[in-house]
Design an enzyme around this catalytic site. Sequence first.
Site, PDB file in Angstrom:
ATOM      1  N   LEU A 103      56.983 -38.712  -5.573  1.00  0.00           N
ATOM      2  CA  LEU A 103      56.928 -37.301  -5.932  1.00  0.00           C
ATOM      3  C   LEU A 103      56.519 -37.131  -7.392  1.00  0.00           C
ATOM      4  O   LEU A 103      56.671 -38.043  -8.198  1.00  0.00           O
ATOM      5  CB  LEU A 103      58.292 -36.653  -5.668  1.00  0.00           C
ATOM      6  N   LYS A 209      58.219 -47.937 -16.819  1.00  0.00           N
ATOM      7  CA  LYS A 209      57.047 -47.134 -16.478  1.00  0.00           C
ATOM      8  C   LYS A 209      56.710 -46.148 -17.593  1.00  0.00           C
ATOM      9  O   LYS A 209      55.538 -45.951 -17.935  1.00  0.00           O
ATOM     10  CB  LYS A 209      57.301 -46.377 -15.172  1.00  0.00           C
TER      11      LYS A 209
END
Length: 336
Positions: A103, A209
């Site tokens: 998402l 990340k």
Amino acid sequence: MAASLRLRGAASGLRFWSRRQRPAVANLAVVCSRSMASKTPVGFIGLGNMGNPMAKNLMKHGYPLIIYDVFPDACKEFQDAGEQVVSCPADVAEKADRIITMLPTSINAIEAYSGANGILKKVKKGSLLIDSSTIDPAVSKELAKEVEKMGAVFMDAPVSGGVGAARSSNLTFMVGGVEDEFAAAQELLGCMGSNVVYCGAVGTGQAAKICNNMLLAISMIGTAEAMNLGIRLGLDPKLLAKILNMSSGRCWSSDTYNPVPGVMDGVPSANNYQGGFGATLMAKDLGLAQDSATNTKSPILLGSLAHQIYRMMCAKGYSKKDFSSVFQFLREEETF
């Protein structure tokens, strides 16, 4: 809890929809049996630019899918291929005990897990929930707590590599969660990526990340600036790219994802910056880096400047273009 998460997500400015501790010892048998039953259905929520090819790679490995996306049209090709499409995340959780979510933002992830029709409404004990979204590490930790209360397992596993790597199943997954559960997650993630790296507790995957994407944004801006300067000095862009890529300035943005139209084939710059990783999402990830830097009192001078540049790009019509369109943005911004 959901209200506090929404407040935290809102504080990060994430207001758009685009796109464990280990449970009780009794669940260990569930984890083992889950690994053994490798071809039982897998739930997949979020079929955007990245989620679509990721789900297809699971199909290629023989996994039946239980599919949901907020946009029904995104599910059509999967339905046509015989996969099961359901009407909400809760229905995915009812039918699958292994679920992957992909998402755009923290708000989207909170809604998918904790919303009125979220995964946690019907999640089964012992289920493995893997979130490959790039979201606030603090939100991942809060979701993990809520998942644990339901007797299930939550792991954050954001990805790097872009749409091309998603299509070729060459993504890198950065995984956070209880280490004993890593093998079960790796079984699925290995179908979609060539590197699956365990980072530590829940939230560390997101931390890795965020750091990676901050560096990527900085290097893409640097590549775009260098290419633009060289072109204006009279250099042929292909020649300049060749020189950069055999010299010390070489980086992923220059040799794999060059931002200058006509230099490389098969990248967004060769297709009017369509597809790929949108400037809006890069701005969002840089916002997460900014928040994390503030919370840890870490100086990110270039990261902060990159955040401002991508925010300006989004305000000037680049939000839906690939983040490498920063080259086009710089070419048009003579005032810089």
